[in-house]
Design an enzyme around this catalytic site. Structure first.
Site, PDB file in Angstrom:
ATOM      1  N   ASP A  15       0.648  -1.226   0.121  1.00 53.94           N
ATOM      2  CA  ASP A  15      -0.006   0.017  -0.049  1.00 53.94           C
ATOM      3  C   ASP A  15       0.950   1.323   0.057  1.00 53.94           C
ATOM      4  O   ASP A  15       2.090   1.407   0.456  1.00 53.94           O
ATOM      5  CB  ASP A  15      -0.844  -0.011   1.226  1.00 53.94           C
ATOM      6  CG  ASP A  15      -2.056   0.878   0.879  1.00 53.94           C
ATOM      7  OD1 ASP A  15      -2.237   1.403   0.039  1.00 53.94           O
ATOM      8  OD2 ASP A  15      -3.064   1.051   2.082  1.00 53.94           O
ATOM      9  N   ASN A  63     -10.567  -3.020  -6.555  1.00 57.82           N
ATOM     10  CA  ASN A  63      -9.548  -2.233  -7.165  1.00 57.82           C
ATOM     11  C   ASN A  63     -10.335  -1.871  -8.584  1.00 57.82           C
ATOM     12  O   ASN A  63      -9.914  -0.757  -9.047  1.00 57.82           O
ATOM     13  CB  ASN A  63      -8.219  -2.724  -7.385  1.00 57.82           C
ATOM     14  CG  ASN A  63      -7.521  -2.443  -6.060  1.00 57.82           C
ATOM     15  OD1 ASN A  63      -6.457  -3.279  -5.764  1.00 57.82           O
ATOM     16  ND2 ASN A  63      -7.683  -1.601  -5.500  1.00 57.82           N
TER      17      ASN A  63
HETATM   18  C1  FPP Z   1      -1.924   0.112  -3.384  1.00 54.23           C
HETATM   19  O1  FPP Z   1      -1.368   1.450  -3.373  1.00 54.23           O
HETATM   20  C2  FPP Z   1      -1.271  -0.694  -4.502  1.00 54.23           C
HETATM   21  C3  FPP Z   1      -2.033  -1.238  -5.566  1.00 54.23           C
HETATM   22  C4  FPP Z   1      -3.428  -1.293  -5.740  1.00 54.23           C
HETATM   23  C5  FPP Z   1      -1.006  -2.007  -6.567  1.00 54.23           C
HETATM   24  C6  FPP Z   1      -0.049  -2.876  -5.834  1.00 54.23           C
HETATM   25  C7  FPP Z   1       0.517  -3.127  -7.293  1.00 54.23           C
HETATM   26  C8  FPP Z   1       2.005  -3.054  -7.544  1.00 54.23           C
HETATM   27  C9  FPP Z   1       3.130  -2.912  -6.459  1.00 54.23           C
HETATM   28  C10 FPP Z   1       2.616  -3.586  -9.032  1.00 54.23           C
HETATM   29  C11 FPP Z   1       3.458  -4.656  -9.065  1.00 54.23           C
HETATM   30  C12 FPP Z   1       2.849  -5.973  -9.086  1.00 54.23           C
HETATM   31  C13 FPP Z   1       3.147  -7.037  -9.500  1.00 54.23           C
HETATM   32  C14 FPP Z   1       2.591  -8.572  -9.134  1.00 54.23           C
HETATM   33  C15 FPP Z   1       4.131  -6.996 -10.609  1.00 54.23           C
HETATM   34  P1  FPP Z   1      -2.403   2.533  -3.610  1.00 54.23           P
HETATM   35  O2  FPP Z   1      -2.565   2.807  -5.044  1.00 54.23           O
HETATM   36  O3  FPP Z   1      -3.918   2.353  -2.877  1.00 54.23           O
HETATM   37  O4  FPP Z   1      -1.770   3.777  -2.783  1.00 54.23           O
HETATM   38  P2  FPP Z   1      -2.358   5.013  -2.150  1.00 54.23           P
HETATM   39  O5  FPP Z   1      -3.135   4.315  -0.897  1.00 54.23           O
HETATM   40  O6  FPP Z   1      -1.135   5.778  -1.522  1.00 54.23           O
HETATM   41  O7  FPP Z   1      -3.364   5.753  -2.972  1.00 54.23           O
END
Ligand code: FPP
Length: 238
Positions: A15, A63
């Site tokens: 996250d 998501n």
């Molecule tokens: C949450 O941060 C993250 C995600 C929804 C995506 C996670 C994916 C990756 C790290 C890409 C790599 C993965 C693979 C398997 C290649 P957020 O967007 O909710 O962050 P925020 O809470 O700060 O808005």
């Protein structure tokens, strides 16, 4: 760090990519790109320590509610990463598996997942489980459907249903999670591997995922090792 007391199965809720990007005046998608680059290095570190199972939360069913641009960027990133990194997973002998359902996933995403799974299926020293299009409750519902179909078809009796059988019919048959890390200071489980985390220790560092490096991981492991796990019994150390 006590190398004899490492968790067997670590889960990571990655996250804070969006906030990482915002803090740098970048688009959210650049945060996901930085998260993906970090994940690659982090995996090398974790498997290098000798930990066998790593599960990550890459994309939840929820998501899909995000803007189409962000969803498409993530899907493109998955296709790119799974394709580009296939050789590396094979070289490092890491088995890659996926947990989640196939609903709503683009066919190129499904193809890249199947391709990577197939190329790494014979390894079993290290297992990388990617939760993609995943919901912990949906996983339990899907398990219930599979098992009830077997009962209806008289392949098993109701009395045969126990924890071992339930675990076998989750998306993947995995050992329990020992340790779950959620980065960015949020203290929620958000539907991540509900069945498998029943006895897990939790750790919530403030660090945003793109900055959660090997050093931060080692700090997390030391915290894990300082806790006494009792599994509902008495504390052996007291
Ligand atoms: C949450 O941060 C993250 C995600 C929804 C995506 C996670 C994916 C990756 C790290 C890409 C790599 C993965 C693979 C398997 C290649 P957020 O967007 O909710 O962050 P925020 O809470 O700060 O808005």
């Amino acid at each position: 760090m006590d190398m004899n007391n490492l968790p067997n199965h670590v889960g990571i809720i990655m996250d804070g990519n969006g906030r990482w990007a915002k803090a740098r005046n970048l688009k959210r998608s650049m945060g996901h790109k930085a998260g993906a680059d970090n994940l690659e290095k982090l995996l090398k570190h974790i498997f290098g320590l000798g930990i066998k199972y790593v599960s990550v939360y890459a994309f939840s069913c929820e998501n899909f509610k995000r803007d189409a641009d962000e969803v498409n960027f993530l899907m493109d990133l998955f296709v790119k990463m799974f394709g580009l990194k296939k050789k590396k997973f094979v070289k490092d002998q890491i088995k890659v598996i996926f947990s989640g359902c196939t609903d709503n996933l683009r066919s190129d995403v499904l193809d890249s997942m199947n391709n990577l799974m197939d190329a790494t299926k014979d390894f079993d020293n290290h297992v990388f489980n990617v939760c993609l299009n995943y919901s912990g409750r949906r996983e339990i519902v899907d398990m219930a459907k599979k098992i009830s179909t077997m009962v209806v078809d008289k392949k098993i009796n109701t009395d045969d249903i126990d924890e071992e059988l339930v675990n076998k019919y989750m998306y993947q048959e995995l050992p329990d999670l020992d340790f779950v890390i959620r980065t960015s200071g949020e203290m929620r489980i958000s539907n991540f591997m509900l069945w498998q985390s029943s006895y897990a220790e939790y750790y919530f560092p403030n660090t945003l995922f793109p900055d959660f490096n090997g050093e931060e991981f080692d700090k997390a492991i030391m915290e894990y090792q300082s806790r006494h796990r009792r599994f509902g019994g008495y504390d052996e150390k007291k």
